[in-house]
Design an enzyme around this catalytic site. Structure first.
Site, PDB file in Angstrom:
ATOM      1  N   HIS A  83       0.797  -1.027   0.149  1.00 47.92           N
ATOM      2  CA  HIS A  83      -0.146   0.085   0.024  1.00 47.92           C
ATOM      3  C   HIS A  83       0.867   1.280   0.160  1.00 47.92           C
ATOM      4  CE1 HIS A  83      -3.181   2.650   1.000  1.00 47.92           C
ATOM      5  NE2 HIS A  83      -4.006   1.645   0.804  1.00 47.92           N
ATOM      6  N   GLY A 173       8.112   9.931   8.927  1.00 41.75           N
ATOM      7  CA  GLY A 173       7.370  10.499   7.733  1.00 41.75           C
ATOM      8  C   GLY A 173       6.708  11.654   8.183  1.00 41.75           C
TER       9      GLY A 173
END
Length: 518
Positions: A83, A173
Site C-alpha cells: 500500500h 515520515g
C-alpha cells in the site's frame, strides 16, 4: 439534543508486528470517552486501520496519542508493503456522524495538525474538506512518490511544503489529516495472479482515468492474487453494487472472474441496503423492515404505547414541547427543513435506476448528493441554534454593577445575539436550496412521487419562514450596523427567491401531476 459523535479512521504503516499495534491500541483506549470500533490489519499491505468514535474533544486527543505512539515505534526507512504511504501514521480523516458538522471536523483537523507539527515535529498535510490548497485535496496527490520521494522533495519543492510542521522528514515520515464524508474501503480479489489485469480494471473504474465518479482504485498483488483496491468516496453517488458490476464486466473482458471481496474497516448499513435493492430487486425495501433495526428501535422506546416509528424523533419533540428556552423555533426550523431535504432524497432514490428516467439519472444522482449534504448540515444546526441562544442567555447573566461591567455585558449580549441570528440565517439559506432541489425532483423525478417532492418544498419553506422569524427577533435587539442590515437584506432575497420557486412548483404540479389550481 443529539449526542456529538465524530468518527476517526486512522491508517498506520504497520501490519506485521502485533506488539506495535497493541501499543498503539493501548495509547488510544487509555483516553476515556473513545471507543475503538474496528481494527483491520493486512500483512501484505503492511498496514492497519483503526476506526474509533467519540465526542470531538476526546477523539482529537485520542488521535494525537496514536500519532505520537506510532512515531515512536514505526520507522519508515525500514518499512515495505503493497500500500502507498508517506508516514507511520499515514492518514487521519475525521467524519461527522451525529451532532457535529463538517466545519467542526475541519477545525479538529487544523488543531490536531498544528499540534502534531509543533509538538511531534512531524510534517502535516491537510486534505479533502480540510485542505488549504485545492490542488492537494486528493490524498493520492499528496502521497505521490510515497515516503522516499517526499523525503527528497519536501525541503526544496514549494508544492510539497507541509501545512504544519517542519520541511523535513524524520523516520516517522509525514501525516495527512483531514475531514471528509463517510468512505467505504473495499477490495475485490480476482481469480488470477496477473496484477496487470487488476491494474487495467482499476484504471477503467476509477474517476481520475475516466471511470465511476466517486471511485479511487489501484491494482495490487496481495498474497499471490490480483486485487482491485478501492476507496468509494460517496456511496450514495456511486453505489457499491454498481462498482462490483463494472468490475465483473471488465474482468470478463480479460477472461477472469471475481473470487471474493473484503471490507477494510466499517461500512454504512445504508450502502448494504442499496446493494440488496439492486441485486434482489427489493426496490421498496425500508430499513424498518430489517429485524435488528426494528428491535433496536423497540429497545430505545421509553414510553409505554409509543409507536416504534415515532421513537427516533420523540426525544427532540419532547424537548421542544418542554417549558425551557431551548430548543426553540430556530431548532424547529432546521428540523423542518431537514425533513424537506429527506423527502427530496426519497424522490431522487425512487427515480434513480428506473429505465423510464434514464435521461435524468446523472442529475438525480447529483440532487441526491446535494440533498444529503444539506440534510446533514441542517441536522447539526438543530443543536447549534440551541447552543447559540444559550450563549445569549449566559451573556445576560453577566454582572452589571459598574459602568465597565455594564459596557462589557452590553457588548457580550450584542455579539451573542448577532451570532444567534447567524445560525437561523444559515438555515434559511439551506432551506431555500432544498426548495430549489424539490422543484427539480417535481419537474423531472418519478411522477409517482412528485407530491412527496412538493411536500419537501413545503416543509423547507416552513423552515425558511420560521428561521426568518428567529433572524428578525434577534436583530431587533442589537445595534443596527452594516452587518445586521446585510443579514436582513440577505433574508429578504431568500424569501423572494423561495416565492418564485414555489410558484414554479405549483405550476409544475398542475401541468405534470394534474393538480387543480389552488
Amino acid at each position: 439534543m443529539p449526542k456529538q459523535i465524530v468518527e476517526c479512521i486512522a491508517n498506520f504503516s504497520e501490519g506485521r508486528r502485533p506488539e506495535v499495534l497493541e501499543a498503539i491500541k493501548t495509547a488510544l483506549t487509555s483516553k476515556p470517552g473513545v471507543s475503538l470500533l474496528d481494527q483491520h490489519t493486512d500483512y501484505d499491505h503492511n498496514r492497519t486501520v483503526f476506526t474509533f468514535v467519540g465526542a470531538p474533544e476526546e477523539i482529537e486527543e485520542g488521535a494525537f496519542r496514536v500519532i505520537q505512539k506510532a512515531a515512536e515505534l514505526i520507522n519508515l526507512d525500514k518499512h515495505a508493503g503493497e500500500h502507498p504511504r508517506i508516514g507511520a501514521t499515514d492518514v487521519v480523516p475525521f467524519v461527522p456522524i451525529q451532532g457535529v458538522s463538517m466545519e467542526d471536523c475541519i477545525e479538529i483537523a487544523n488543531r490536531l495538525g498544528k499540534r502534531v507539527g509543533e509538538q511531534l515535529n512531524i510534517p502535516v498535510y491537510l486534505y479533502e474538506e480540510a485542505t488549504k490548497n485545492p490542488l492537494r485535496k486528493n490524498l493520492e496527490v499528496i502521497r505521490k512518490g510515497q515516503y522516499e520521494t517526499l523525503k527528497q522533495e519536501i525541503a526544496t519543492n514549494l508544492d510539497r511544503a507541509p501545512d504544519y510542521g517542519p520541511k523535513e522528514l524524520g523516520t516517522a515520515g509525514a501525516t495527512v489529516i483531514g475531514a471528509r464524508h463517510p468512505l467505504i474501503a473495499f477490495n475485490v480479489f480476482l481469480k488470477t495472479d496477473d496484477v496487470k489485469i487488476a491494474k487495467k480494471i482499476a484504471r477503467a473504474i476509477r474517476h481520475s482515468s475516466g471511470g465511476l465518479r466517486y471511485v479511487k482504485a489501484l491494482g495490487l498483488e496481495v498474497d499471490h492474487q490480483a486485487q482491485v483496491s478501492m476507496n468509494l468516496t460517496n456511496f450514495r453517488g456511486t453505489p457499491i453494487a454498481r462498482v462490483v458490476e463494472l468490475i465483473k464486466k471488465e474482468a470478463m473482458h480479460y477472461g477472469v472472474n471475481i473470487d471474493r471481496s473484503e471490507l477494510v474497516g466499517l461500512i454504512p448499513q445504508e450502502s448494504l441496503i442499496d446493494a440488496a435493492k439492486w441485486y434482489i430487486h427489493l426496490e421498496d425495501l425500508n430499513p424498518e423492515q430489517i429485524l435488528e433495526n426494528k428491535i433496536a428501535l423497540a429497545e430505545s422506546a421509553t414510553l409505554q404505547g409509543e409507536e416504534i416509528s415515532q421513537v427516533a424523533d420523540y426525544g427532540f419533540l419532547e424537548a421542544l414541547a418542554a417549558g425551557t428556552p431551548t430548543p426553540g423555533g430556530g431548532s424547529a426550523a432546521a428540523y423542518s427543513a431537514a425533513a424537506g431535504a429527506a423527502l427530496v432524497e426519497m424522490v431522487a432514490r425512487l427515480t434513480i435506476g428506473k429505465k423510464k428516467y434514464a435521461e435524468v439519472e446523472n442529475s438525480m444522482q447529483e440532487i441526491l448528493k446535494k440533498a444529503s449534504e444539506i440534510r446533514s448540515f441542517l441536522t447539526t444546526a438543530i443543536e447549534r441554534d440551541a447552543r447559540a441562544f444559550t450563549d445569549v442567555l449566559n451573556a445576560f447573566m453577566l454582572p452589571k454593577e459598574t459602568p465597565i461591567e455594564k459596557s462589557e455585558r452590553f457588548k457580550a449580549v450584542n455579539e451573542a445575539t448577532i451570532n444567534a441570528a447567524k445560525v437561523p440565517l444559515e438555515v434559511a439559506e439551506k432551506a431555500c436550496e432544498v426548495i430549489d432541489l424539490a422543484y427539480e425532483v417535481v419537474s423531472n423525478g418519478n411522477i409517482n412521487a412528485i407530491s412527496d417532492g412538493a411536500s419537501g418544498a413545503a416543509l423547507a419553506r416552513a423552515g425558511l419562514t420560521s428561521a426568518g422569524y428567529n433572524v428578525r427577533i434577534n436583530l431587533v435587539s442589537v445595534d443596527k450596523d452594516k452587518e445586521s442590515e446585510q443579514m436582513l437584506g440577505k433574508l429578504l432575497d431568500l424569501e423572494k427567491q423561495a416565492d418564485k420557486i414555489e410558484e414554479n412548483i405549483r405550476s409544475t404540479m398542475k401541468e405534470r401531476g394534474g393538480f387543480p389550481s389552488p
